[in-house]
Write an enzyme that holds these catalytic residues in place. Sequence first.
Site, mmCIF file in Angstrom:
data_model
loop_
_atom_site.group_PDB
_atom_site.id
_atom_site.type_symbol
_atom_site.label_atom_id
_atom_site.label_comp_id
_atom_site.label_asym_id
_atom_site.label_seq_id
_atom_site.Cartn_x
_atom_site.Cartn_y
_atom_site.Cartn_z
ATOM 1 C CB SER A 1 75.307 40.208 -23.316
ATOM 2 O OG SER A 1 74.448 40.846 -22.641
ATOM 3 C CG HIS B 1 76.772 39.739 -18.333
ATOM 4 N ND1 HIS B 1 76.104 38.548 -18.759
ATOM 5 C CD2 HIS B 1 76.575 40.609 -19.190
ATOM 6 C CE1 HIS B 1 75.462 38.991 -20.005
ATOM 7 N NE2 HIS B 1 75.739 40.260 -20.252
ATOM 8 C CG ASP C 1 76.230 36.257 -16.730
ATOM 9 O OD1 ASP C 1 75.442 37.322 -16.568
ATOM 10 O OD2 ASP C 1 76.522 35.922 -17.880
#
Length: 398
Positions: free
Chosen positions: A167, A374, A341
């Site tokens: 991320s 995610h 995601d």
Amino acid sequence: MLVVQLIAVFLSLGLANALPADTGRASSVTTVTIVRGHGYEIEEHEVQTSDGYILTMHRIPYSKNTGYDGPRPVVFLMHGLLCSSSDWVLAGPHSGLAYLLSEAGYDVWMGNARGNTYSKRHASKSPLLQPFWNFEWHDIGIYDLPAMMDYVLYWTNVTQLTYVGHSQGTTSFFVLNSMIPRFKSRIRSAHLLAPVAWMEHMESPLATVGGPLLGQPNAFVELFGSAEFLPNTQLMNLFGALLCSDEAISQFMCTNTLFLLGGWNSPYINETLLPDIMATTPAGCSVNQIFHYLQEYNSGYFRQFDYGSTRNKKEYSSKTPPEYDVEGIDVPTYLYYSDNDYFASLIDVDRLRYTMNPSALKSAYRMPEEKWNHIDFLWGLNIKEILYDRVINDINNA
């Protein structure tokens, strides 16, 4: 009034020497206690950035199953937004990437960005005052990563390391390598989980709510940007222990919060980990990090922070912020991404793939698990077999 309430909801949910363990932190669940609890050796190292922030890194130098077996190749792990080095060890020796890399023969270092639980000190600024929080993820890319990685290379006496980011750890990688080209020769390969650069098609409801107001320069952003956001506290630890345990009937609240943040209806969430996740995450950041991501969503650009045309002229000698030169990055890079995601959408990852230098992009792995989200890139059930075995194989063969 509704707009103010929605903003409040967004802000409440959003996204050198080896030192002895620090026992004075808010949570008794720390990277050190977790790793030692599993019988592994762990070190804490501190480094000061060129702008004065004092960062803590955690290191697993070798496997508990081998003991010290000589110098090892180095892997550096960098966490995402509101997270910390704990991300890589929470899942335990059979699923945590730091342990798996240690068992695979690597010297594992885990970074912590300025402002999180482990990196909340400065040479001259107090975290109790606003100037300390006057930063965003651009600064992590140009100050934190260079300081930590140069320290690791010096300490281990190697010339290259392997980079793994999740991320925001991927965003800061792109910032670093577009702004400081010298790291091309210092990174053997980069392995980016849930890569975040362009964010125009982010599907998070938090962006939909906050983007129109908070994703552009205005007085609200100027006033509240340099402030601490969602630090780790005893209240969050208590919340996790009481409401998120396997026995709690309220556990669905915790899973739904993670779904809201990372992607809906994932069947891979490890509910047993929820109390420890809540004890270590969120780990805190600056509000400006959130605002910068919302600018990416609102503008459709991957570029530096937008202060408004007047201040932009002073900061950048241009009315608009400069874009990051992703195409110019020449580090061997592997991407790992998924359909479900909320932050790294398929459309935006495709734009990243098509923009990157073809000679640098070695692989772009779209996970066949359609509901992988995610958060699953860190704590998904069966993550070793589903993802990490592939990542480690890519690292070995890079």
